[in-house]
Design a protein around this motif. Sequence first.
Motif, PDB file in Angstrom:
ATOM      1  N   THR A 182       0.808  -1.363  -0.064  1.00 57.89           N
ATOM      2  CA  THR A 182      -0.028  -0.144   0.123  1.00 57.89           C
ATOM      3  C   THR A 182       1.002   1.026  -0.010  1.00 57.89           C
ATOM      4  N   ASN A 183       1.774   1.268   0.910  1.00 61.21           N
ATOM      5  CA  ASN A 183       2.947   2.349   0.662  1.00 61.21           C
ATOM      6  C   ASN A 183       3.610   2.688  -0.595  1.00 61.21           C
ATOM      7  N   LEU A 184       3.885   1.593  -1.358  1.00 60.89           N
ATOM      8  CA  LEU A 184       4.343   1.477  -2.867  1.00 60.89           C
ATOM      9  C   LEU A 184       3.467   2.154  -3.401  1.00 60.89           C
ATOM     10  N   LEU A 185       1.965   1.898  -3.690  1.00 61.11           N
ATOM     11  CA  LEU A 185       1.300   2.299  -4.396  1.00 61.11           C
ATOM     12  C   LEU A 185       0.611   3.655  -4.185  1.00 61.11           C
ATOM     13  N   GLN A 186       0.980   4.266  -3.023  1.00 62.70           N
ATOM     14  CA  GLN A 186       0.946   5.646  -2.572  1.00 62.70           C
ATOM     15  C   GLN A 186       1.792   6.501  -3.046  1.00 62.70           C
TER      16      GLN A 186
ATOM     17  N   ALA B 196      -1.853  -7.595   2.470  1.00 65.69           N
ATOM     18  CA  ALA B 196      -3.210  -8.532   2.826  1.00 65.69           C
ATOM     19  C   ALA B 196      -4.220  -9.071   2.009  1.00 65.69           C
ATOM     20  N   PHE B 197      -4.430  -8.061   0.886  1.00 67.52           N
ATOM     21  CA  PHE B 197      -5.370  -8.213   0.296  1.00 67.52           C
ATOM     22  C   PHE B 197      -4.923  -8.424  -1.263  1.00 67.52           C
TER      23      PHE B 197
ATOM     24  N   ILE C  79       5.070  -9.714  13.356  1.00 65.04           N
ATOM     25  CA  ILE C  79       5.070  -8.671  14.163  1.00 65.04           C
ATOM     26  C   ILE C  79       3.300  -8.566  14.145  1.00 65.04           C
ATOM     27  N   ASP C  80       2.906  -7.816  15.377  1.00 64.46           N
ATOM     28  CA  ASP C  80       1.335  -7.504  15.310  1.00 64.46           C
ATOM     29  C   ASP C  80       0.970  -6.444  14.495  1.00 64.46           C
ATOM     30  N   LEU C  81       1.643  -5.514  14.170  1.00 65.74           N
ATOM     31  CA  LEU C  81       1.250  -4.505  13.352  1.00 65.74           C
ATOM     32  C   LEU C  81       0.923  -5.010  11.956  1.00 65.74           C
ATOM     33  N   VAL C  82       1.610  -5.951  11.425  1.00 63.76           N
ATOM     34  CA  VAL C  82       1.315  -6.564  10.068  1.00 63.76           C
ATOM     35  C   VAL C  82       0.375  -7.899  10.247  1.00 63.76           C
ATOM     36  N   TYR C  83       0.473  -8.746  11.316  1.00 61.19           N
ATOM     37  CA  TYR C  83      -0.277  -9.651  11.337  1.00 61.19           C
ATOM     38  C   TYR C  83      -1.767  -9.551  11.880  1.00 61.19           C
ATOM     39  N   LYS C  84      -1.968  -8.257  12.647  1.00 64.51           N
ATOM     40  CA  LYS C  84      -3.457  -8.009  12.958  1.00 64.51           C
ATOM     41  C   LYS C  84      -4.236  -7.294  11.611  1.00 64.51           C
ATOM     42  N   LYS C  85      -3.469  -6.798  10.677  1.00 64.55           N
ATOM     43  CA  LYS C  85      -4.134  -6.548   9.408  1.00 64.55           C
ATOM     44  C   LYS C  85      -4.264  -7.581   8.417  1.00 64.55           C
ATOM     45  N   GLY C  86      -3.686  -8.836   8.734  1.00 66.12           N
ATOM     46  CA  GLY C  86      -4.195  -9.804   7.830  1.00 66.12           C
ATOM     47  C   GLY C  86      -2.871 -10.406   6.954  1.00 66.12           C
ATOM     48  N   GLY C  87      -1.699  -9.468   7.162  1.00 67.67           N
ATOM     49  CA  GLY C  87      -0.852  -9.784   6.164  1.00 67.67           C
ATOM     50  C   GLY C  87       0.076 -10.616   6.893  1.00 67.67           C
ATOM     51  N   GLY C  88       1.402 -10.922   6.218  1.00 67.72           N
ATOM     52  CA  GLY C  88       2.515 -11.719   6.899  1.00 67.72           C
ATOM     53  C   GLY C  88       1.963 -13.040   7.477  1.00 67.72           C
ATOM     54  N   CYS C  89       2.261 -13.872   8.600  1.00 67.29           N
ATOM     55  CA  CYS C  89       1.904 -15.045   8.898  1.00 67.29           C
ATOM     56  C   CYS C  89       0.529 -15.290   8.863  1.00 67.29           C
ATOM     57  N   ALA C  90      -0.387 -14.188   9.245  1.00 71.99           N
ATOM     58  CA  ALA C  90      -1.637 -14.424   8.906  1.00 71.99           C
ATOM     59  C   ALA C  90      -2.662 -15.000   7.575  1.00 71.99           C
ATOM     60  N   LEU C  91      -1.679 -14.585   6.543  1.00 70.38           N
ATOM     61  CA  LEU C  91      -2.199 -15.228   5.556  1.00 70.38           C
ATOM     62  C   LEU C  91      -2.250 -16.780   5.248  1.00 70.38           C
ATOM     63  N   MET C  92      -1.369 -17.514   6.372  1.00 69.23           N
ATOM     64  CA  MET C  92      -1.605 -18.797   6.367  1.00 69.23           C
ATOM     65  C   MET C  92      -2.772 -19.719   6.783  1.00 69.23           C
ATOM     66  N   ASN C  93      -3.301 -18.864   7.661  1.00 66.07           N
ATOM     67  CA  ASN C  93      -4.660 -19.024   7.923  1.00 66.07           C
ATOM     68  C   ASN C  93      -5.815 -18.539   7.107  1.00 66.07           C
ATOM     69  N   ARG C  94      -5.522 -17.789   5.970  1.00 61.28           N
ATOM     70  CA  ARG C  94      -6.531 -17.154   5.084  1.00 61.28           C
ATOM     71  C   ARG C  94      -6.161 -17.709   3.757  1.00 61.28           C
ATOM     72  N   SER C  95      -6.414 -18.810   3.579  1.00 65.42           N
ATOM     73  CA  SER C  95      -6.273 -19.800   2.463  1.00 65.42           C
ATOM     74  C   SER C  95      -6.728 -19.148   1.117  1.00 65.42           C
ATOM     75  N   ALA C  96      -8.085 -18.552   1.043  1.00 62.04           N
ATOM     76  CA  ALA C  96      -8.525 -18.138  -0.005  1.00 62.04           C
ATOM     77  C   ALA C  96      -8.092 -16.794  -0.392  1.00 62.04           C
ATOM     78  N   LYS C  97      -7.797 -16.026   0.536  1.00 57.21           N
ATOM     79  CA  LYS C  97      -7.127 -14.612   0.186  1.00 57.21           C
ATOM     80  C   LYS C  97      -5.569 -14.932  -0.268  1.00 57.21           C
ATOM     81  N   PHE C  98      -5.174 -15.841   0.363  1.00 57.58           N
ATOM     82  CA  PHE C  98      -3.462 -16.405  -0.178  1.00 57.58           C
ATOM     83  C   PHE C  98      -3.479 -16.713  -1.512  1.00 57.58           C
ATOM     84  N   GLN C  99      -4.672 -17.688  -1.867  1.00 57.81           N
ATOM     85  CA  GLN C  99      -4.469 -18.063  -3.268  1.00 57.81           C
ATOM     86  C   GLN C  99      -4.758 -16.965  -4.301  1.00 57.81           C
ATOM     87  N   GLN C 100      -5.515 -16.113  -3.853  1.00 54.61           N
ATOM     88  CA  GLN C 100      -6.023 -15.124  -4.712  1.00 54.61           C
ATOM     89  C   GLN C 100      -4.796 -14.127  -5.203  1.00 54.61           C
TER      90      GLN C 100
END
Length: 408
Positions: A98-102, A127-128, A156-177
Amino acid sequence: MAEGAAEAPAESGGGGTPGAGQPERGVAPIKPQYLTTKEQFHEFLEAKGQEEPSQETKLDISGKLYLAPLTTCGNLPFRRICKRFGADVTCGEMAVCTNLLQGQTSEWALLKRHPCEDIFGVQLEGAFPDTMTKCAELLNRTIEVDFVDINVGCPIDLVYKKGGGCALMNRSAKFQQIVRGMNQVLDVPLTVKIRTGVQERVNLAHRLLPELRDWGAALVTLHGRSREQRYTKLADWRYIEQCVMAASPMPLFGNGDILSYEDANQAMKTGVAGIMIARGALLKPWLFTEIKEQRHWDISSSERMDILRDFTHYGLEHWGSDTQGVEKTRRFLLEWLSFLCRYVPVGLLERLPQRINERPPYYMGRDYLETLMASQKAADWIRISEMLLGPVPPTFVFLPKHKANAYK
């Protein structure tokens, strides 16, 4: 990345034109055209087609030594040091899509490539699917890299709580997309860095690896720890070995606790295609030489000081030699010194090799400089920086960002 980073690494890049060391392809800030709905995203993918990855998107780095994308410490001057000592593959610090896109200049600077980096990639965090795909498309037409890596290891919480980083391992549909979308718009191979899982006793990697292969990933790096573990336990190389077959024929690199050529040899016995080196390179960047020459190097304090001197020269070249550039160079030098102090000289060890999880005892070096370099005190790291960059300002304070160099 060095997973204990305390915050996103927006400030560590250079101040020059964003890009990969080729000014004619520099990028001015770009207003992103977001894919705002799921329907737009799927239409975008359909327009790109869902064909299999071409032969050109394969990445053949088997057997090569891969320097991890280290947040804060893995800046361009540090990568130059590691290249000199034999790192084969380098990757830029984690950049937030998102920082790059901005169009944030400091984030684009993280993607800058030095001419000595002959096999170089960049790492994206997001995350998206829409923003990650759009960012990959933007990078594909603006910078020269050999691969793009997705960060699915940041704890780190800053990334994980927004759905990025490690969180993608539990978000298979988003990860695949994300993987499929990025793979469709890139002309270079797409790679992924993951952990064993999120929770300590719930391994997910072996289930995700076959899917990643089918989604189009060219290579995956597995860090042998979960998000919960951080650095409290040794990397699980037995599990990495089990995952090699799950990933096949897609290459799997292993990552975790490599601090000697013996560690590297043992890791390669698991059947991985290669090894990624993270904290080991921060403690002793000459580790790449030790692995390639299969030896322990009893490097002298003066040789180590020469390495730090080269880093400061590279830093002033990269960040500028004005007051701001000097202080930026100093801060990144100090971040690195907070790791370097953990190295114990080979000539002082009771037994070889040093283990990455062992806390070095207080010891007297063979000369004043060696003793100073072993200090755990930030005041002594600042003293070393003053030898290279002159006195610090009267109000100067330094606290390391990384928790990965802690012993707890």
